[in-house]
Design a protein around this motif. Structure first.
Motif, PDB file in Angstrom:
ATOM      1  N   LEU A   1       0.831  -1.204   0.000  1.00  0.00           N
ATOM      2  CA  LEU A   1       0.000   0.000   0.000  1.00  0.00           C
ATOM      3  C   LEU A   1       0.862   1.248   0.000  1.00  0.00           C
TER       4      LEU A   1
ATOM      5  N   LEU B   1       2.084   2.026  -3.437  1.00  0.00           N
ATOM      6  CA  LEU B   1       1.025   2.679  -4.215  1.00  0.00           C
ATOM      7  C   LEU B   1       0.986   4.173  -3.900  1.00  0.00           C
TER       8      LEU B   1
ATOM      9  N   THR C   1      -3.917  12.050  -0.995  1.00  0.00           N
ATOM     10  CA  THR C   1      -3.589  10.666  -1.313  1.00  0.00           C
ATOM     11  C   THR C   1      -3.514   9.815  -0.049  1.00  0.00           C
TER      12      THR C   1
ATOM     13  N   LEU D   1      -5.746   6.634   0.902  1.00  0.00           N
ATOM     14  CA  LEU D   1      -5.134   5.349   1.240  1.00  0.00           C
ATOM     15  C   LEU D   1      -5.766   4.757   2.502  1.00  0.00           C
TER      16      LEU D   1
END
Length: 307
Positions: free
Chosen positions: A77, A80, A95, A99
């Motif tokens: 994660l 990403l 972001t 997440l």
């Protein structure tokens, strides 16, 4: 209220267990922020690590495999997040919040089949001779391996940031990414490495909750632990020693409020439940006001190679 029901030795021993998931997540986030990146997705990475670690441990019968899987899930994660913010130049705050929402939804989906199942236990590591010392033995030397691994990680991060070339480069990137780039350092690579480390630590912190602290899967079991880890990093002035202090303070107050509830304290349960968060933040605010170190100069700023 019967305070005689509270065993001070057991209370202090439980403190170390309660603090470990926060300590792991906060230490990882401190490294991320030292590199100049603000990742608000700690909660999402923790809950994903919790469910992935639990699922792997249940299916393999090995808690160690669960922790490894949780670290990889958290790092996945984080990768990403890193690609979106460092390569695509997305806003770090937006972001990170995305997440967290993604991690909460993903964990709910993965964890559905595992509700009501007990995880394989992670045995305690009784240190020979030291574990038999009166008072100190039960408090310090009769814990599971992850408690000691978390302390070694904090020590390693402190020494690495202060005494190694890699730590110097990381801090240089965090303080002034333009100057670091001019000196030839790969700013994006350094930040991606820090982000991956932070994600792995958050994932392991989540796995500690589902495999040790509460050895079962419950949806939303992190219950804000990722946010308190973020707060600890900021109010600890990005210092490893203060992060350790903040995590153990939070763990201590958490365990104390549970013991007060069990002892029948005449305090509304809502006030007791919020006390760990309130006390930790208040103490760390006072510490940060007295400190001389502020945030890394490039924290949250987007790096452009042409600047």
């Amino acid at each position: 209220m019967d305070l005689g029901q509270i065993d001070p030795i057991l209370l202090l021993a439980s403190l170390m267990v309660a603090a470990t998931p926060i300590l792991l997540a906060a230490t990882g986030e401190m490294v991320v922020e030292k590199s100049g990146v603000l990742n608000l997705g700690v909660e999402g990475m923790m809950i994903t690590g919790a469910v992935v670690g639990f699922a792997v441990a249940v299916n393999s019968g090995s808690p160690a495999a669960g922790f490894v899987a949780a670290a990889l899930a958290g790092a996945g994660l984080a990768l990403l997040f890193g690609l979106i913010t460092q390569v695509l130049k997305s806003n770090q705050v937006a972001t990170g919040l995305g997440l967290t929402l993604f991690g909460l939804g993903l964990s709910s989906l993965i964890g559905k089949p595992y509700e009501g199942i007990k995880a394989p236990s992670l045995g305690k590591l009784d240190i020979p001779l030291l574990a038999d010392i009166p008072v100190l033995g039960p408090i310090l030397f009769r814990h599971d391996p992850m408690v000691y691994i978390s302390l070694l990680i904090v020590l390693g991060v402190w020494a690495g940031l202060k005494y190694t070339r890699a730590g110097l480069v990381l801090r240089a990137v965090g303080e002034n990414h333009t100057a670091a780039h001019a000196l030839g350092y790969k700013v994006i690579r350094v930040r991606l490495a820090a982000i991956l480390f932070g994600g792995a630590m958050a994932g392991m912190g989540g796995a500690y909750l589902s495999l040790v602290r509460v050895p079962t899967w419950v949806e939303g079991m992190t219950a804000g632990a990722g946010w308190i880890a973020l707060a600890i990093v900021v109010f600890a002035s990005w210092r490893a020693g203060r992060v350790l202090l903040g995590a153990y303070l939070f763990g201590g107050v958490s365990v104390l409020q549970l013991n007060l509830q069990a002892a029948g304290a005449a305090i509304p349960v809502e006030y007791l439940s919020m006390s760990p968060y309130l006390v930790t933040i208040l103490v760390l605010v006072v510490i940060s006001l007295r400190g001389k170190h502020g945030a890394p100069g490039s924290l949250g700023r987007v790096f452009h190679a042409t600047t």
